[in-house]
Design a protein around this motif. Structure first.
Motif, PDB file in Angstrom:
ATOM      1  N   VAL A 233     -15.236  35.428  -5.431  1.00 18.01           N
ATOM      2  CA  VAL A 233     -14.063  36.036  -4.799  1.00 18.01           C
ATOM      3  C   VAL A 233     -13.147  36.616  -5.881  1.00 18.01           C
ATOM      4  O   VAL A 233     -12.834  35.954  -6.876  1.00 18.01           O
ATOM      5  N   TYR A 234     -12.735  37.861  -5.646  1.00 21.03           N
ATOM      6  CA  TYR A 234     -11.800  38.584  -6.513  1.00 21.03           C
ATOM      7  C   TYR A 234     -10.471  38.632  -5.768  1.00 21.03           C
ATOM      8  O   TYR A 234     -10.362  39.214  -4.694  1.00 21.03           O
TER       9      TYR A 234
ATOM     10  N   VAL B 104      -7.242  29.136   2.412  1.00 19.81           N
ATOM     11  CA  VAL B 104      -8.505  29.845   2.175  1.00 19.81           C
ATOM     12  C   VAL B 104      -9.003  29.583   0.756  1.00 19.81           C
ATOM     13  O   VAL B 104     -10.173  29.246   0.539  1.00 19.81           O
ATOM     14  N   LYS B 105      -8.115  29.740  -0.198  1.00 21.34           N
ATOM     15  CA  LYS B 105      -8.487  29.535  -1.596  1.00 21.34           C
ATOM     16  C   LYS B 105      -9.000  28.112  -1.828  1.00 21.34           C
ATOM     17  O   LYS B 105     -10.049  27.897  -2.459  1.00 21.34           O
TER      18      LYS B 105
ATOM     19  N   ASN C 121      -8.757  35.804 -10.950  1.00 21.36           N
ATOM     20  CA  ASN C 121      -7.379  36.298 -10.800  1.00 21.36           C
ATOM     21  C   ASN C 121      -6.648  35.504  -9.719  1.00 21.36           C
ATOM     22  O   ASN C 121      -6.185  36.050  -8.723  1.00 21.36           O
ATOM     23  N   PRO C 122      -6.537  34.182  -9.922  1.00 18.03           N
ATOM     24  CA  PRO C 122      -6.091  33.306  -8.841  1.00 18.03           C
ATOM     25  C   PRO C 122      -4.620  33.378  -8.476  1.00 18.03           C
ATOM     26  O   PRO C 122      -4.243  32.894  -7.428  1.00 18.03           O
TER      27      PRO C 122
ATOM     28  N   ALA D 190       3.129  40.481 -19.070  1.00 18.68           N
ATOM     29  CA  ALA D 190       1.698  40.390 -18.757  1.00 18.68           C
ATOM     30  C   ALA D 190       1.581  40.190 -17.255  1.00 18.68           C
ATOM     31  O   ALA D 190       2.244  39.325 -16.685  1.00 18.68           O
ATOM     32  N   ASN D 191       0.757  41.011 -16.602  1.00 22.48           N
ATOM     33  CA  ASN D 191       0.623  40.965 -15.144  1.00 22.48           C
ATOM     34  C   ASN D 191      -0.822  40.675 -14.760  1.00 22.48           C
ATOM     35  O   ASN D 191      -1.755  41.314 -15.266  1.00 22.48           O
ATOM     36  N   SER D 192      -1.004  39.710 -13.857  1.00 22.18           N
ATOM     37  CA  SER D 192      -2.363  39.335 -13.451  1.00 22.18           C
ATOM     38  C   SER D 192      -2.943  40.283 -12.414  1.00 22.18           C
ATOM     39  O   SER D 192      -4.161  40.305 -12.204  1.00 22.18           O
TER      40      SER D 192
END
Length: 464
Positions: free
Chosen positions: A164-165, A182-183, A196-197, A413-415
């Protein structure tokens, strides 16, 4: 055993069979050991293996197994083997929210963004789709996902994916209970790699890096939930201070405080109602009281940097890094962003302009070594963040500046980085690279998860 990505097609003449290229079948004969099961997503069934009837370098799957495994369409795929099971795919799901009832634009305004992401499926070798929480059938272990095909968007029922992305649109949605559920379920019940959680918190990232000798030299001096004297001290030393939300994005909520030499006034530059604004105050105390009436909770005060400039407008750099098909960090995209006149940030929506790094360095007469420094710094910071964050991180978007002494500074910094920079006509190659790499990384995670698998089927071919 890893095979190259090959085409997978359906076969009607024989049941319960997976047809493989002749050379691959010879390897099974030589070892006198044949796969007895085949897996797609989280579904596994029994099968026999046979040589391709037409001796083509492709895979063929009998139509009964095709239906049982819920293969959505013919595609280029990878095949990995663990023990007696062959794993087809990967089946990669992009988890998001904001679905609509319109088939032409099922994810609203972001439908084009996702269509472009999914379009690399045929180049990499995978099945790639978008889904949300409400499209999961937990009882049957399936997802009614959206695939982007030659005929446009189509929903197909497939098994729970291999990887999963995470592309949830914002922190608010990420913090909703259904997103968390869901996660948690997919990771705990199915042991699915989820990359990319979550969104980064600016201060968490700062604290993570500030104690690292290599990374810390790229961090501006910063204070979380600053006191008045912290801002006063920064302004006195650096003549400009940026105050921004710790959980902000897209440049929203940032304010710049400016103290000019031999000027009794203090200035504040900010954006309000789609306009760049500049206010003058007789004292810093009045400025703070007026501009931050609710205080500075969850805010960060950061030293201003004397950035390189183009036509007297500050420049910073957006750098995207991604993990590749070997799980290693690489720079996938880099561009220079020029602040609009009177703008506090270089965002295009605030009047900023995008140029390639080569263009900007030539225009301002800067040394070519800056480009090398930018690459090296972005990779260093990616590795440091990755080493200290839980879960799988597959991409990071950095806002990075270079001062007039050519020292490199990390601002953010951005995920889940935005993609506005890719509208530049000379960044099409970067755009494609940044779309390919998440799926290549998903293939890498798929391979890793297969290698960790126990034998998945019993003698009856049912899932254990």
């Amino acid at each position: 055993m890893k095979q190259e990505a090959l085409q997978l097609v359906s076969e009607n003449s024989r049941s319960g069979t997976f047809f493989v290229p002749v050379e691959m079948f010879k390897e099974y004969v030589d070892r006198m050991q044949f796969p007895t099961a085949i897996s797609f997503g989280t579904k596994t069934v029994s099968c026999e293996v046979a040589p391709h009837p037409d001796q083509k370098n492709e895979y063929k799957l009998s139509s009964d197994l095709w239906d049982q495994l819920m293969i959505p369409h013919e595609s280029l795929i990878h095949v990995f083997q663990k023990d007696q099971t062959l794993y087809l795919g990967p089946l990669v799901g992009i988890f998001t929210a904001g679905f609509t009832q319109f088939n032409l634009r099922p994810i609203g305004e972001r439908s084009l963004f996702f269509a472009k992401l999914l379009s690399v499926e045929k180049k990499i070798g995978a099945f790639y789709f978008v889904f949300g929480a409400h499209q999961i059938d937990w009882e049957n272990g399936t997802v009614n996902g959206y695939f982007y095909t030659n005929e446009g968007w189509r929903q197909r029922k497939v098994p729970i994916p291999n990887v999963v992305y995470d592309r949830l649109p914002n922190r608010k949605v990420e913090n909703l209970e259904f997103s968390k559920e869901v996660k948690e379920r997919l990771q705990k019940e199915y042991d699915i790699p989820w990359f990319n959680p979550g969104f980064f918190n600016k201060w968490d990232i700062h604290q993570m890096l500030v104690n690292d000798n290599e990374a810390s030299k790229h961090l501006p001096r910063s204070y979380f939930q600053p006191e008045f004297h912290d801002i006063e001290k920064l302004l006195e030393e650096f003549k400009q201070v940026y105050v921004k939300p710790a959980n902000g994005s897209l440049g929203l909520g940032i304010q710049q405080l400016i103290q000019k030499n031999d000027d009794p006034f203090v200035y504040c530059r900010f954006r309000n109602n789609e306009e760049n604004r500049l206010r003058r105050y007789s004292s810093l105390k009045r400025l703070v009281r007026r501009q931050f009436p609710f205080g500075l909770e969850e805010m960060i005060a950061q030293q201003g940097i004397r950035l390189l400039k183009w036509n007297n407008n500050p420049i910073d750099f957006r750098i995207h890094t991604n993990k590749d098909d070997e799980g290693k960090w690489c720079v996938s995209a880099i561009a220079a962003k020029i602040a609009g006149t009177g703008s506090i940030t270089t965002h295009v929506k605030s009047g900023g302009e995008v140029k390639t790094v080569k263009e900007i360095l030539h225009d301002i007469g800067a040394t070519p070594t800056i480009a090398k420094k930018l690459h090296e710094t972005a990779l260093l910071l990616s590795e440091k963040i990755d080493a200290n964050m839980p879960g799988f991180i597959g991409e990071i978007g950095f806002d990075i500046g270079v001062d007039q002494d050519e020292h490199v500074w990390m601002f953010e910094a951005n995920s889940k980085p935005g993609r506005t920079i890719f509208s530049h006509p000379k960044l099409k190659g970067d755009d494609l690279q940044s779309r390919r790499l998440p799926l290549e990384y998903a293939v890498f995670l798929f391979k890793q998860s297969v290698e960790k698998q126990p034998e998945l089927v019993n003698a009856h071919g049912t899932f254990l």
